[in-house]
Write a protein that holds these residues in place. Sequence first.
Motif: not given
Length: 438
Positions: A159-180
């Motif tokens: 995550d190189s977007d200034g530390g705001n965690g956007t990539m963390v949220v995106t990959k978390g949503l991907m993990a959530l989609l697989v879990g759904l």
Amino acid sequence: TPITAAAANVLNQSMSAALSSQLVLHAVSPPPVLDESEAETAVPPPVPPNIISQLVQDLMKHTHGPACVALTIIIKIGEDVVKQLLLKWRETETNKPLLPRLFQRLGETNPTSENKSVSGYLVQLLCTWCAGAEVVVKNMLELHDCINLFDWLEQETNDSDGGNGTMVVTKGLMALLVGLWLEYLGECEHAGWSRNVIISTIKSRVGYSNYTSLLESPRSSSQQIIHPHTKHYCHNNSMSQNNFLSWYGIHANLVRKRIVTMVASIPSSSSNDGGGARSKEEDGLAKLVQEQSTEMDQLRTQLSQCQEKLHIQTTECKLWKSRCCESTSDNTSEIEAAVEHEQEFINLQKQVEENNSDLAHNQEDVAILQASLDQKNIELEESLTDMTQMEDEMRGLSQAYATLEEEYQRVTLAADSVALQASADSNAVVATPAGEDP
């Protein structure tokens, strides 16, 4: 932009389930086109028939964040009816359904590149669409592009977007989609996918530990995560972030429970009996894992309640602090006087409560004494009754004694009279000379 943020806020507040269903229904089956004469007298439809189509067109463009936000709101409010109707939508030019176009657009944005915030919108749209809808999950798994999610989850997060965690949220949503997919696919097998296949793919491609970390990272308290919606399309950042984390937490908890249940129930492949059956030790470990998962869910619920309570109390404290800081010296003296009066009132109230307590104790004592007095009165009445009976008996005895006394006197007098007469007769006999007739 502020205009987009205001529009998204208005859409979220004004959208209803009926309106959402009507929007999608008009997109799937547009109303007939009227000629000029009919159009003049016809009642215009309550909503334009091409809104969904326009949103999809915007979604396929470079700046498609607002379109994703709008479609996510429409799907979330419309629920199952809208989710199933959208499966029937076809693009006018290519006659392609929406799901393949979304996965195609997701692949074009490349979630691990600079467009990761844009990908977050798309993945959240897909999560909202398939949550609770088995038919949507099956349609997603029929697509060949669905396997790309595991490829993206395998890639290392940088995550190189200034530390705001956007990539963390995106990959978390991907993990959530697989879990759904795992949660709502059901027990059947579809398009070569089943729950066992999905959980095995997670294990082999991502790993349980890494997958769980990705799933939990968006709501981790150790990271100051700013969701893309919060950053770009909402005025109130804290409120938007809380809403997103609440929505995310509900579905993430379902996925966690499903994964724990399946992992704990998978037979061991290294069992000595060769039949795939688990040993007693493995059964005990599986039961322990389930119990710990239940305890963690309970602790997570308690933590959420405590955090909500703490937030309310913190807000109230800040409000009172702001009021105190804004008050002038006169207001301060008034507040101090009011506090003193309030304290005096509290003291008087305590004194009244103490007096009421003493009065209650006194009333209890009076009630006890009254009961004792009533008992004494009853005993006195019984004693008076006994004395009256004894007096009546004494009178009877006195009368009987008087009668006996009179009878004794009469008998005594009669006896004395007889004795005197006998004595007189005896004397007369003695006094008569011999030879005379007495």
